[in-house]
Design a protein around this motif. Structure first.
Motif, short mmCIF file in Angstrom:
data_model
loop_
_atom_site.label_atom_id
_atom_site.label_comp_id
_atom_site.label_asym_id
_atom_site.label_seq_id
_atom_site.Cartn_x
_atom_site.Cartn_y
_atom_site.Cartn_z
N LEU A 1 8.87 22.99 -7.74
CA LEU A 1 7.76 22.32 -8.42
C LEU A 1 8.19 21.43 -9.59
CD1 LEU A 1 5.11 25.21 -8.37
CD2 LEU A 1 5.42 23.32 -6.76
N PRO A 2 9.16 21.84 -10.44
CA PRO A 2 9.54 20.94 -11.54
C PRO A 2 10.15 19.61 -11.08
CG PRO A 2 10.29 23.18 -11.97
CD PRO A 2 9.84 23.14 -10.55
N TYR A 3 10.55 19.53 -9.80
CA TYR A 3 11.17 18.31 -9.30
C TYR A 3 10.15 17.33 -8.71
CZ TYR A 3 15.68 20.66 -9.72
OH TYR A 3 16.79 21.29 -10.21
N LEU A 4 8.88 17.69 -8.73
CA LEU A 4 7.86 16.82 -8.15
C LEU A 4 7.42 15.81 -9.19
CD1 LEU A 4 5.75 19.42 -6.15
CD2 LEU A 4 7.70 18.05 -5.39
N HIS A 5 7.77 14.56 -8.96
CA HIS A 5 7.39 13.46 -9.86
C HIS A 5 6.72 12.37 -9.02
CE1 HIS A 5 9.90 15.08 -13.15
NE2 HIS A 5 10.78 15.37 -12.19
N PRO A 6 5.45 12.53 -8.68
CA PRO A 6 4.81 11.52 -7.83
C PRO A 6 4.81 10.16 -8.51
CG PRO A 6 3.18 13.00 -8.78
CD PRO A 6 4.52 13.59 -9.08
N SER A 7 5.09 9.13 -7.71
CA SER A 7 5.10 7.77 -8.26
C SER A 7 3.68 7.35 -8.61
CB SER A 7 5.70 6.80 -7.24
OG SER A 7 4.86 6.71 -6.10
N ARG A 8 3.57 6.32 -9.47
CA ARG A 8 2.25 5.83 -9.86
C ARG A 8 1.50 5.27 -8.66
NH1 ARG A 8 1.02 8.57 -13.75
NH2 ARG A 8 -0.82 7.22 -13.90
N ASP A 9 2.20 4.61 -7.75
CA ASP A 9 1.56 4.06 -6.56
C ASP A 9 1.00 5.17 -5.68
OD1 ASP A 9 2.16 1.50 -7.37
OD2 ASP A 9 3.97 1.35 -6.14
N ARG A 10 1.74 6.27 -5.56
CA ARG A 10 1.26 7.37 -4.73
C ARG A 10 0.04 8.04 -5.36
NH1 ARG A 10 3.22 12.70 -3.33
NH2 ARG A 10 4.93 12.55 -4.80
N LEU A 11 0.02 8.14 -6.68
CA LEU A 11 -1.15 8.71 -7.35
C LEU A 11 -2.37 7.81 -7.15
CD1 LEU A 11 0.44 9.96 -10.70
CD2 LEU A 11 -0.33 11.35 -8.78
N ARG A 12 -2.16 6.50 -7.24
CA ARG A 12 -3.29 5.58 -7.03
C ARG A 12 -3.79 5.67 -5.59
NH1 ARG A 12 -5.75 1.92 -9.75
NH2 ARG A 12 -4.30 2.15 -11.48
N ASP A 13 -2.88 5.77 -4.64
CA ASP A 13 -3.30 5.91 -3.25
C ASP A 13 -4.10 7.19 -3.04
OD1 ASP A 13 -2.06 3.56 -2.59
OD2 ASP A 13 -0.23 4.51 -1.83
N ALA A 14 -3.71 8.27 -3.75
CA ALA A 14 -4.43 9.53 -3.62
C ALA A 14 -5.87 9.39 -4.11
CB ALA A 14 -3.71 10.63 -4.40
N VAL A 15 -6.05 8.59 -5.17
CA VAL A 15 -7.40 8.38 -5.69
C VAL A 15 -8.23 7.53 -4.74
CG1 VAL A 15 -8.73 7.32 -7.56
CG2 VAL A 15 -6.71 8.70 -8.09
N THR A 16 -7.64 6.47 -4.22
CA THR A 16 -8.40 5.55 -3.36
C THR A 16 -8.74 6.18 -2.01
OG1 THR A 16 -6.32 4.56 -2.58
CG2 THR A 16 -7.41 3.52 -4.47
N ARG A 17 -8.00 7.23 -1.60
CA ARG A 17 -8.31 7.88 -0.33
C ARG A 17 -9.59 8.72 -0.40
NH1 ARG A 17 -2.64 8.85 -0.10
NH2 ARG A 17 -2.97 10.99 -0.83
N VAL A 18 -10.00 9.07 -1.61
CA VAL A 18 -11.21 9.89 -1.77
C VAL A 18 -12.43 9.02 -1.51
CG1 VAL A 18 -12.57 11.31 -3.35
CG2 VAL A 18 -10.06 11.36 -3.45
N PRO A 19 -13.28 9.37 -0.54
CA PRO A 19 -14.44 8.52 -0.23
C PRO A 19 -15.46 8.55 -1.37
CG PRO A 19 -14.55 10.58 1.00
CD PRO A 19 -13.20 10.55 0.34
N SER A 20 -16.20 7.46 -1.50
CA SER A 20 -17.24 7.38 -2.52
C SER A 20 -18.49 8.09 -2.03
CB SER A 20 -17.56 5.91 -2.80
OG SER A 20 -18.21 5.33 -1.68
N PRO A 21 -19.39 8.49 -2.95
CA PRO A 21 -20.64 9.12 -2.54
C PRO A 21 -21.44 8.26 -1.57
CG PRO A 21 -20.29 9.40 -4.88
CD PRO A 21 -19.24 8.46 -4.40
N ARG A 22 -21.40 6.93 -1.75
CA ARG A 22 -22.14 6.05 -0.84
C ARG A 22 -21.63 6.20 0.59
NH1 ARG A 22 -25.11 1.41 -1.50
NH2 ARG A 22 -24.60 1.38 -3.73
N GLU A 23 -20.28 6.25 0.74
CA GLU A 23 -19.70 6.39 2.07
C GLU A 23 -20.09 7.71 2.72
OE1 GLU A 23 -15.66 5.91 1.01
OE2 GLU A 23 -15.58 3.78 1.48
N LEU A 24 -20.11 8.77 1.92
CA LEU A 24 -20.50 10.08 2.45
C LEU A 24 -21.97 10.06 2.90
CD1 LEU A 24 -18.78 12.43 -0.17
CD2 LEU A 24 -18.07 12.02 2.19
N LEU A 25 -22.82 9.41 2.09
CA LEU A 25 -24.25 9.35 2.43
C LEU A 25 -24.46 8.56 3.70
CD1 LEU A 25 -27.14 10.03 1.61
CD2 LEU A 25 -27.16 7.93 0.24
N GLU A 26 -23.76 7.43 3.82
CA GLU A 26 -23.91 6.61 5.03
C GLU A 26 -23.44 7.36 6.26
OE1 GLU A 26 -21.73 3.12 4.13
OE2 GLU A 26 -23.32 2.23 2.91
#
Length: 383
Positions: free
Chosen positions: A354-379
């Protein structure tokens, strides 16, 4: 009182403690020998512990305390550690900047606790010392979730004296820093060292402890008596004359890529030009300073990286272990799973990864953008 290296007839070394008359302190010597040869600790571990207990004996001597009974005043020892330089000539008053930070003090206390616990076990110190070093409690005061499934009474120990350390985390060397270090190298050996740490993920002690017979760089290693396929290294924990030591108790096979193999080829050409077929059986040896052919030590790798960072003009010091973290982070960013990373780092415990896990900033941003928005869930729900 000071730490002193000792070389035994087998060639192995450990560190002991000698007094002002250059006499070995018996209980410390017995404990440090036990650590080195009975419990297979590294030479550098005995050095750190010897330096710590030497400070404890020095404090007892200067304050007129009997060392087996002094643990009752361990709080005063902590203050002495914080405000007394190693020379002992000047005692800095409260309010001055401590000469030892919390982490350094805690390392000394760890050594002192080890010594005194050993002294109790061989009847060189009274058993009451343990109560002055540790808080003894049972598991009944723990939350139910922390007690586990075993209903038997469990006794646990907590240390009595320990300074709070500010949380620090080993940073990951960036790809730009690694490239800069690589370009600052003046010979093939140093370039190989950079790659062994940054692309193979070895610790400095593991790299310095490699023998030539550990390096199998053929696609088919059966001619070498090895059934492992592809280019690889055998990382083995052993006693080494240069003080190198693999922290992991595991021995494992570490695959290497074509860049590392190419660096090996260039280094072997360089080594042969300087030493011919001679030199130590260690992989990494002195090529440009005396004694030629003798193995590099882990300390020499530290010095190398200090020089490389200075020559590369980096804005910060990049320690060797930061390259191991870079390798781990790059492997995960490239899709490596945690069990793969555990095997590549030679870790026995999955939590140690676990101490060796240093996710890159790009990977963190991709993780956020993969989460669907409430509008998408409703549709999706209305279709």
């Amino acid at each position: 009182m000071r730490a002193f290296p000792v070389k035994v007839p087998s060639g192995a070394r450990y560190w002991t403690v000698i007094d002002s008359d250059l006499q070995v302190v018996p209980v410390a010597d017995q404990w440090l020998r036990h650590l080195r040869f009975g419990r297979s600790r590294a030479e550098l571990t005995t050095k750190a512990y010897a330096e710590g207990v030497a400070l404890y004996f020095a404090w007892c001597d200067r304050t007129g305390r009997d060392w087996p009974k002094a643990p009752r005043d361990l709080g005063l020892f902590i203050v002495w550690l914080q405000h007394t330089p190693s020379s002992g000539n000047v005692v800095l008053g409260p309010g001055a900047k401590p000469v030892r930070q919390e982490r350094q003090v805690n390392k000394v206390l760890t050594a002192v606790r080890g010594l005194l616990t050993f002294a109790v076990s061989i009847a060189e110190a009274p058993a009451a010392v343990l109560g002055q070093l540790y808080e003894i409690a049972d598991a009944r005061d723990l939350p139910i979730a922390a007690r586990g499934e075993d209903t038997k009474l469990a006794v646990r120990l907590g240390v009595q004296h320990r300074l709070h350390e500010p949380e620090t985390q080993v940073d990951r060397a960036t790809d730009e820093e690694i490239v800069a270090l690589f370009k600052a190298c003046r010979n093939a050996r140093d370039r190989l060292v950079v790659l062994l740490l940054s692309r193979v993920g070895l610790r400095r002690g593991q790299a310095a402890g490699l023998l030539r017979r550990d390096c199998h760089l053929l696609m088919d290693s059966r001619a070498l008596g090895c059934r492992e396929g592809g280019a690889h290294l055998h990382v083995v924990r052993r006693q080494n004359s240069n003080g190198a030591w693999s922290k992991s108790r595991l021995s494992w096979v570490q695959p290497v890529d074509f860049l590392v193999v190419q660096a090996f080829d260039q280094y072997f050409d360089e080594r042969y030009a300087r030493l011919g077929a001679g030199g130590s059986d260690f992989l990494l040896v002195n090529l440009y300073r005396e004694p030629l052919g003798m193995p590099m030590s882990p300390g020499a790798i530290n010095e190398l990286f200090s020089d490389l960072a200075r020559r590369a003009g980096l804005d910060r010091a990049v320690a060797p272990h930061m390259l191991r973290h870079a390798m781990a982070g790059n492997a995960v960013d490239a899709g490596a799973s945690l069990d793969e990373l555990q095997a590549l780092l030679g870790q026995r415990n999955p939590n140690s990864v676990l101490p060796y896990l240093h996710p890159s900033r790009d990977r963190l941003r991709d993780a956020v953008t993969r989460v669907p928005s409430p509008r998408e869930l409703l549709e999706d729900g209305t279709r």
